[in-house]
Design an enzyme around this catalytic site. Structure first.
Site, short mmCIF file in Angstrom:
data_model
loop_
_atom_site.label_atom_id
_atom_site.label_comp_id
_atom_site.label_asym_id
_atom_site.label_seq_id
_atom_site.Cartn_x
_atom_site.Cartn_y
_atom_site.Cartn_z
N CYS A 45 1.39 -0.74 -0.13
CA CYS A 45 0.22 -0.27 0.43
C CYS A 45 1.09 1.28 -0.12
CB CYS A 45 -1.03 0.20 0.79
SG CYS A 45 -2.45 -1.04 1.17
N HIS A 169 -1.12 -7.13 -7.99
CA HIS A 169 0.32 -7.30 -8.21
C HIS A 169 0.17 -8.69 -9.10
CE1 HIS A 169 0.37 -10.04 -5.64
NE2 HIS A 169 0.69 -10.94 -5.70
#
Ligand SMILES: [Zn+2]
Ligand SMILES: [Zn+2]
Length: 337
Positions: A45, A169
């Protein structure tokens, strides 16, 4: 009657289990909402940059410093890499029974968004385009490294696809060898080219476009379809229409169109199957065999809605319980809700 089908590109056989066939809707059970973890514990994050190895590359706002907030895509070395950049790429001696070599390679993580609870299918079009531009950039750089023979770019989305990290991701691994699995596919494509004087994937695209029944999306330069011999329910291939053996040579303009194509395809998978786990992988020619007539790069998307068992393990023959034509029809028809 069940049907055995062969993929002309890979020569692999699958069983289309019409007797056990399920309706596509059966693969779209109600799924729990994507859980949002405690944001301060996610190293991917924005704001947690210090918890990861230093970034290799980031698309960030002008004036912001590396490894600080202000980025929208960030690429970092994998903290627990499968292969490492240092070492010797020589194999052990040929006459040795057990061959081995140092685990040399590169293993990177492409963080697709600074925000935790996003998914590629629902991201802004521009963000998806930039993710694919980042893929291209890493791909070109790693392919130029003479130590690496193969660059593999892939995404694991969800627990059944092999990841417990929910933050969006993808990963790239460069290896100093071309594995048998890839070599086999290259050889089959080469054999088809020798026999027919054309690329088997180009031929497949023509057939699929003419047949139409397995097409999901079709843009100026790309096509997405469920292959004739799809090995699992809703398996989808995305290919450039014009022959090209390596993902390395895609232009930034085309990458944008590919980003659109991937977003639309993943969105239809997301909506139709109610957010299933999935993998995708970019299949491309090895770094040192960049411009070849017989191979054609493509993206294989595999929604993880079924599991493989002993028969698949022993025979390599997959059993697909959704008829590919039905799967394509289902994915083409986007639910409105
Ligand atoms: Zn996160
Ligand atoms: Zn081709």
């Amino acid at each position: 009657m069940p049907e055995l089908r062969q993929n002309p590109a890979t020569k692999e056989w699958v069983i289309i289990a019409t007797e056990r066939a399920k309706r596509p809707e059966e693969f779209a059970p109600p799924r729990p909402e994507l859980k949002v973890e405690a944001l301060n514990h996610c190293p991917f994050c924005e704001g947690s940059e210090a918890e990861t190895p230093p970034e290799i590359l980031a698309y960030r706002t002008y004036g912001t410093k590396p490894n600080t907030p202000g980025w929208w895509i960030r690429i970092i070395p994998n903290k627990f890499p499968a292969l490492v950049p240092q070492g010797n790429i020589r194999r052990s001696k040929q006459e040795e029974f057990f061959r081995y070599m140092d685990g040399v390679g590169e293993h990177e993580v492409i963080i697709e968004s600074p925000r935790h609870n996003e998914t590629l299918a629902l991201m802004e079009q521009k963000q998806v385009e930039e993710i694919f531009l980042a893929y291209r950039e890493r791909f070109i750089t790693l392919s130029q490294d003479p130590r690496f023979e193969m660059v593999m770019l892939f995404k694991n989305h969800g627990i059944s696809a092999g990841t417990s990290v929910l933050h969006p991701h993808s990963q790239v691994i460069a290896t100093p060898i071309t594995p048998m699995h890839v070599r086999h596919r290259l050889e089959e494509a080469m054999r088809y080219f020798d026999d027919n004087g054309e690329c088997v994937f180009c031929a497949m695209i023509q057939k699929e476009l003419a047949f139409k029944e397995r097409i999901i999306f079709d843009t100026d330069n790309f096509v997405a379809f469920v292959p004739f011999a799809a090995s699992s329910p809703f398996e989808t291939w995305v290919l450039p229409k014009k022959h090209d053996s390596s993902f390395q040579s895609i232009t930034p303009e085309r990458v944008k169109e590919l980003g659109f194509m991937m977003k639309m395809t993943l969105l239809s998978i997301h909506k139709s199957l109610k957010g299933p786990d999935y993998n995708y992988v970019i299949r491309t020619s090895p770094s040192h065999e960049k411009d070849v007539e017989y191979y054609h790069w493509h993206i294989q998307i595999v929604p993880r809605v079924s599991s493989v068992a002993g028969f698949e393990l022993g025979s390599g023959i997959f059993i697909n319980t959704v008829i590919p034509e039905d799967a394509a029809h289902f994915l083409r028809t986007l639910p409105t809700a």
